[in-house]
Design a protein around this motif. Sequence first.
Motif, short mmCIF file in Angstrom:
data_model
loop_
_atom_site.label_atom_id
_atom_site.label_comp_id
_atom_site.label_asym_id
_atom_site.label_seq_id
_atom_site.Cartn_x
_atom_site.Cartn_y
_atom_site.Cartn_z
N LEU A 1 0.96 -1.18 0.02
CA LEU A 1 -0.07 -0.20 0.07
C LEU A 1 1.09 1.22 0.23
N GLU A 2 1.23 1.66 -1.17
CA GLU A 2 2.13 2.75 -1.35
C GLU A 2 1.54 3.90 -2.17
N SER A 3 2.06 5.17 -2.10
CA SER A 3 1.43 6.16 -2.67
C SER A 3 2.11 6.17 -4.28
N LYS A 4 1.89 7.24 -4.90
CA LYS A 4 2.41 7.22 -6.34
C LYS A 4 3.99 7.49 -6.43
N LEU A 5 4.25 8.07 -5.33
CA LEU A 5 5.72 8.45 -5.13
C LEU A 5 6.58 7.14 -5.11
N ALA A 6 6.46 6.24 -4.43
CA ALA A 6 7.02 5.02 -4.54
C ALA A 6 6.79 4.16 -5.66
N VAL A 7 5.65 4.15 -6.12
CA VAL A 7 5.35 3.33 -7.35
C VAL A 7 5.80 3.81 -8.48
N SER A 8 6.00 5.04 -8.48
CA SER A 8 6.66 5.90 -9.67
C SER A 8 8.23 5.14 -9.99
N ALA A 9 8.85 5.06 -8.97
CA ALA A 9 10.01 4.48 -9.01
C ALA A 9 10.03 2.97 -9.47
N ALA A 10 9.21 2.24 -9.12
CA ALA A 10 8.92 0.88 -9.28
C ALA A 10 8.45 0.75 -11.04
N LEU B 1 11.56 1.25 -12.77
CA LEU B 1 12.53 -0.12 -12.90
C LEU B 1 11.99 -0.96 -13.77
N ALA B 2 10.61 -1.30 -13.65
CA ALA B 2 9.96 -2.37 -14.75
C ALA B 2 10.00 -1.86 -16.06
N ALA B 3 9.94 -0.76 -16.47
CA ALA B 3 10.12 -0.28 -17.87
C ALA B 3 11.56 -0.41 -18.07
N ALA B 4 12.41 -0.24 -17.38
CA ALA B 4 13.94 -0.31 -17.71
C ALA B 4 14.54 -1.77 -17.88
N PRO C 1 4.32 8.88 -13.40
CA PRO C 1 3.35 8.09 -14.50
C PRO C 1 1.94 8.38 -14.39
N LEU C 2 1.23 8.14 -15.51
CA LEU C 2 -0.11 8.27 -15.28
C LEU C 2 -0.68 6.84 -15.35
N TYR C 3 -1.79 6.70 -14.63
CA TYR C 3 -2.50 5.30 -14.34
C TYR C 3 -3.82 5.15 -15.08
N ASN C 4 -3.83 4.40 -16.03
CA ASN C 4 -5.01 4.47 -17.02
C ASN C 4 -5.63 3.13 -16.99
N GLU C 5 -6.71 2.86 -16.38
CA GLU C 5 -7.27 1.36 -16.14
C GLU C 5 -5.80 0.43 -15.92
N GLY C 6 -5.68 -0.29 -16.99
CA GLY C 6 -4.62 -1.33 -16.68
C GLY C 6 -3.19 -1.11 -17.24
N HIS C 7 -3.10 0.21 -17.40
CA HIS C 7 -1.86 0.63 -18.11
C HIS C 7 -1.25 1.70 -17.39
N ILE C 8 0.08 1.73 -17.28
CA ILE C 8 0.84 2.82 -16.57
C ILE C 8 1.80 3.36 -17.85
N LEU C 9 1.53 4.75 -18.00
CA LEU C 9 1.91 5.61 -19.04
C LEU C 9 3.10 6.24 -18.59
N MET C 10 4.44 5.98 -18.85
CA MET C 10 5.42 6.93 -18.49
C MET C 10 5.61 8.24 -18.94
N ASN C 11 6.26 9.16 -18.44
CA ASN C 11 6.42 10.54 -19.31
C ASN C 11 7.82 10.81 -19.48
N GLU C 12 8.05 12.08 -20.12
CA GLU C 12 9.34 12.46 -20.09
C GLU C 12 10.11 13.24 -19.07
N THR C 13 9.36 13.53 -18.13
CA THR C 13 9.90 14.15 -16.81
C THR C 13 11.13 13.52 -16.27
N PRO C 14 12.02 14.37 -15.90
CA PRO C 14 13.41 13.64 -15.26
C PRO C 14 13.39 13.11 -14.05
N GLY C 15 14.15 12.22 -13.81
CA GLY C 15 13.99 11.46 -12.36
C GLY C 15 12.67 10.37 -12.53
#
Length: 195
Positions: free
Chosen positions: A69-78, A81-84, A108-122
């Motif tokens: 049970l984590e916020s978007k901050l932690a899950v964004s890092a995960a 990792l998964a995308a890389a 990242p944007l969470y859209n139903e079953g998809h996680i969409l990465m963006n171009e923002t640094p970090g």
Amino acid sequence: LAYITSRVSTPILADEAVFSPADALSILQRHAADYLNIKLMKTGGIWQALKICNAAEVYGAKCMVGCMLESKLAVSAAAHLAAARSVVTMVDLDGPSLCSTDPYTGGPLYNEGHILMNETPGIGITGVSQAKIMALKATSDGAEEMTDAAIIASYDYIHDALEAGVNVKAVNCSWGGSSDSNGILARAVNAVGEL
């Protein structure tokens, strides 16, 4: 776990058994599971998770990146990792969807079953609850010790941001541990006044 894995045809994913790269290596060497679940909060962050990915690649195993049970901050890092890493073939990053509010902007944007990465640094997080994350470092133009002028300039920058309407909630200041840190801070606050 190895006993069950050797006796069933259903692929077994090691989850609670994987806290560290050493745990992952032990599971892989004994073929105690077919897949490894990596949770950044459990493994100690991205660096340790990358070591687990490397071990899985050596042993030909696949990984899943999950979360608690984590916020978007932690899950964004995960998610990054998964995308890389190609060894990560599955994700279960639903933590933000279980939170009643999302205090973060960007990422990242969470859209139903998809996680969409963006171009923002970090990891892409750009703010917290209407407050921008402000990177601030007081420098003294190459001087060995922090100077009153550098700290006053930092406070002026914060003050100007507040005057411009930036919603600054807190400031974390470190003056580098000079022998006169408390004196410098007191003089700077007296010179600038309350923010």
